[in-house]
Motif scaffolding. Structure first.
Motif, PDB file in Angstrom:
ATOM      1  N   LEU A 198      42.584  47.897  37.819  1.00  0.00           N
ATOM      2  CA  LEU A 198      43.859  48.603  37.951  1.00  0.00           C
ATOM      3  C   LEU A 198      43.940  49.782  36.990  1.00  0.00           C
ATOM      4  O   LEU A 198      44.418  50.864  37.361  1.00  0.00           O
ATOM      5  CB  LEU A 198      45.023  47.642  37.696  1.00  0.00           C
ATOM      6  CG  LEU A 198      45.168  46.487  38.686  1.00  0.00           C
ATOM      7  CD1 LEU A 198      46.328  45.595  38.276  1.00  0.00           C
ATOM      8  CD2 LEU A 198      45.330  46.987  40.110  1.00  0.00           C
ATOM      9  N   GLU A 199      43.467  49.601  35.780  1.00  0.00           N
ATOM     10  CA  GLU A 199      43.483  50.688  34.799  1.00  0.00           C
ATOM     11  C   GLU A 199      42.580  51.832  35.236  1.00  0.00           C
ATOM     12  O   GLU A 199      42.903  53.003  35.032  1.00  0.00           O
ATOM     13  CB  GLU A 199      43.091  50.170  33.431  1.00  0.00           C
ATOM     14  CG  GLU A 199      44.169  49.291  32.821  1.00  0.00           C
ATOM     15  CD  GLU A 199      43.703  48.489  31.619  1.00  0.00           C
ATOM     16  OE1 GLU A 199      42.533  48.619  31.207  1.00  0.00           O
ATOM     17  OE2 GLU A 199      44.529  47.719  31.098  1.00  0.00           O
ATOM     18  N   ASN A 200      41.450  51.503  35.860  1.00  0.00           N
ATOM     19  CA  ASN A 200      40.571  52.547  36.370  1.00  0.00           C
ATOM     20  C   ASN A 200      41.270  53.326  37.475  1.00  0.00           C
ATOM     21  O   ASN A 200      41.182  54.562  37.524  1.00  0.00           O
ATOM     22  CB  ASN A 200      39.262  51.928  36.877  1.00  0.00           C
ATOM     23  CG  ASN A 200      38.283  52.977  37.329  1.00  0.00           C
ATOM     24  OD1 ASN A 200      38.324  53.395  38.482  1.00  0.00           O
ATOM     25  ND2 ASN A 200      37.411  53.396  36.444  1.00  0.00           N
TER      26      ASN A 200
ATOM     27  N   VAL B 229      44.360  49.487  46.301  1.00  0.00           N
ATOM     28  CA  VAL B 229      43.954  48.367  45.448  1.00  0.00           C
ATOM     29  C   VAL B 229      43.020  47.438  46.218  1.00  0.00           C
ATOM     30  O   VAL B 229      41.981  47.016  45.698  1.00  0.00           O
ATOM     31  CB  VAL B 229      45.183  47.602  44.904  1.00  0.00           C
ATOM     32  CG1 VAL B 229      44.757  46.342  44.161  1.00  0.00           C
ATOM     33  CG2 VAL B 229      46.020  48.501  43.999  1.00  0.00           C
ATOM     34  N   ARG B 230      43.351  47.126  47.470  1.00  0.00           N
ATOM     35  CA  ARG B 230      42.484  46.263  48.299  1.00  0.00           C
ATOM     36  C   ARG B 230      41.072  46.840  48.390  1.00  0.00           C
ATOM     37  O   ARG B 230      40.083  46.128  48.218  1.00  0.00           O
ATOM     38  CB  ARG B 230      43.051  46.128  49.717  1.00  0.00           C
ATOM     39  CG  ARG B 230      44.075  45.072  49.885  1.00  0.00           C
ATOM     40  CD  ARG B 230      44.417  44.881  51.373  1.00  0.00           C
ATOM     41  NE  ARG B 230      45.797  44.500  51.492  1.00  0.00           N
ATOM     42  CZ  ARG B 230      46.817  45.313  51.742  1.00  0.00           C
ATOM     43  NH1 ARG B 230      46.615  46.599  51.945  1.00  0.00           N
ATOM     44  NH2 ARG B 230      48.041  44.865  51.799  1.00  0.00           N
ATOM     45  N   ARG B 231      40.984  48.116  48.692  1.00  0.00           N
ATOM     46  CA  ARG B 231      39.672  48.763  48.834  1.00  0.00           C
ATOM     47  C   ARG B 231      38.904  48.772  47.520  1.00  0.00           C
ATOM     48  O   ARG B 231      37.695  48.541  47.506  1.00  0.00           O
ATOM     49  CB  ARG B 231      39.839  50.184  49.350  1.00  0.00           C
ATOM     50  CG  ARG B 231      40.249  50.235  50.791  1.00  0.00           C
ATOM     51  CD  ARG B 231      40.355  51.641  51.278  1.00  0.00           C
ATOM     52  NE  ARG B 231      40.854  51.665  52.646  1.00  0.00           N
ATOM     53  CZ  ARG B 231      40.961  52.764  53.361  1.00  0.00           C
ATOM     54  NH1 ARG B 231      40.604  53.922  52.847  1.00  0.00           N
ATOM     55  NH2 ARG B 231      41.422  52.712  54.586  1.00  0.00           N
ATOM     56  N   ALA B 232      39.611  49.027  46.426  1.00  0.00           N
ATOM     57  CA  ALA B 232      38.954  49.028  45.111  1.00  0.00           C
ATOM     58  C   ALA B 232      38.418  47.639  44.778  1.00  0.00           C
ATOM     59  O   ALA B 232      37.306  47.504  44.256  1.00  0.00           O
ATOM     60  CB  ALA B 232      39.926  49.501  44.034  1.00  0.00           C
ATOM     61  N   LEU B 233      39.193  46.603  45.078  1.00  0.00           N
ATOM     62  CA  LEU B 233      38.736  45.233  44.819  1.00  0.00           C
ATOM     63  C   LEU B 233      37.515  44.899  45.667  1.00  0.00           C
ATOM     64  O   LEU B 233      36.561  44.282  45.190  1.00  0.00           O
ATOM     65  CB  LEU B 233      39.863  44.234  45.072  1.00  0.00           C
ATOM     66  CG  LEU B 233      41.038  44.304  44.096  1.00  0.00           C
ATOM     67  CD1 LEU B 233      42.182  43.425  44.591  1.00  0.00           C
ATOM     68  CD2 LEU B 233      40.603  43.892  42.699  1.00  0.00           C
ATOM     69  N   LEU B 234      37.531  45.321  46.928  1.00  0.00           N
ATOM     70  CA  LEU B 234      36.389  45.070  47.822  1.00  0.00           C
ATOM     71  C   LEU B 234      35.150  45.823  47.344  1.00  0.00           C
ATOM     72  O   LEU B 234      34.063  45.253  47.264  1.00  0.00           O
ATOM     73  CB  LEU B 234      36.744  45.478  49.249  1.00  0.00           C
ATOM     74  CG  LEU B 234      35.669  45.263  50.299  1.00  0.00           C
ATOM     75  CD1 LEU B 234      35.279  43.793  50.394  1.00  0.00           C
ATOM     76  CD2 LEU B 234      36.137  45.770  51.648  1.00  0.00           C
ATOM     77  N   GLU B 235      35.305  47.093  47.000  1.00  0.00           N
ATOM     78  CA  GLU B 235      34.171  47.889  46.490  1.00  0.00           C
ATOM     79  C   GLU B 235      33.612  47.269  45.216  1.00  0.00           C
ATOM     80  O   GLU B 235      32.401  47.182  45.041  1.00  0.00           O
ATOM     81  CB  GLU B 235      34.609  49.320  46.207  1.00  0.00           C
ATOM     82  CG  GLU B 235      34.840  50.160  47.430  1.00  0.00           C
ATOM     83  CD  GLU B 235      35.374  51.538  47.078  1.00  0.00           C
ATOM     84  OE1 GLU B 235      35.315  51.942  45.897  1.00  0.00           O
ATOM     85  OE2 GLU B 235      35.856  52.227  47.994  1.00  0.00           O
ATOM     86  N   ASN B 236      34.498  46.853  44.338  1.00  0.00           N
ATOM     87  CA  ASN B 236      34.076  46.242  43.081  1.00  0.00           C
ATOM     88  C   ASN B 236      33.299  44.956  43.350  1.00  0.00           C
ATOM     89  O   ASN B 236      32.267  44.701  42.734  1.00  0.00           O
ATOM     90  CB  ASN B 236      35.288  45.961  42.192  1.00  0.00           C
ATOM     91  CG  ASN B 236      34.886  45.472  40.830  1.00  0.00           C
ATOM     92  OD1 ASN B 236      34.349  46.210  40.024  1.00  0.00           O
ATOM     93  ND2 ASN B 236      35.131  44.202  40.571  1.00  0.00           N
TER      94      ASN B 236
END
Length: 69
Positions: free
Chosen positions: A15-17, A55-62
């Protein structure tokens, strides 16, 4: 979204990123972290649909990046 090489075990770091890259504002991060802490799960209903999708996409990419570490 996140930096190309960014990978983290921590939800708050992700989230901070997103905040640092101007996809979220600090208030969004605060709400998401508070909801996660209180509910013990990721809650995306208290932010806009557009930001929730980011946020969903960032979590999936991560998650995908972590598999290849």
């Amino acid at each position: 979204m996140s930096n190309k090489d960014f990978c983290s075990d921590g939800y708050s770091s992700i989230l901070e990123n997103l905040r640092d890259n101007e996809y979220l504002i600090q208030e969004d991060v605060d709400v998401l972290i508070k909801d996660a802490f209180e509910k013990k799960t990721i809650v995306l209903t208290n932010i806009s649909e557009e930001k929730a999708e980011i946020v969903r996409r960032a979590l999936l990419e991560n998650s995908k990046r972590r598999k290849f570490e």
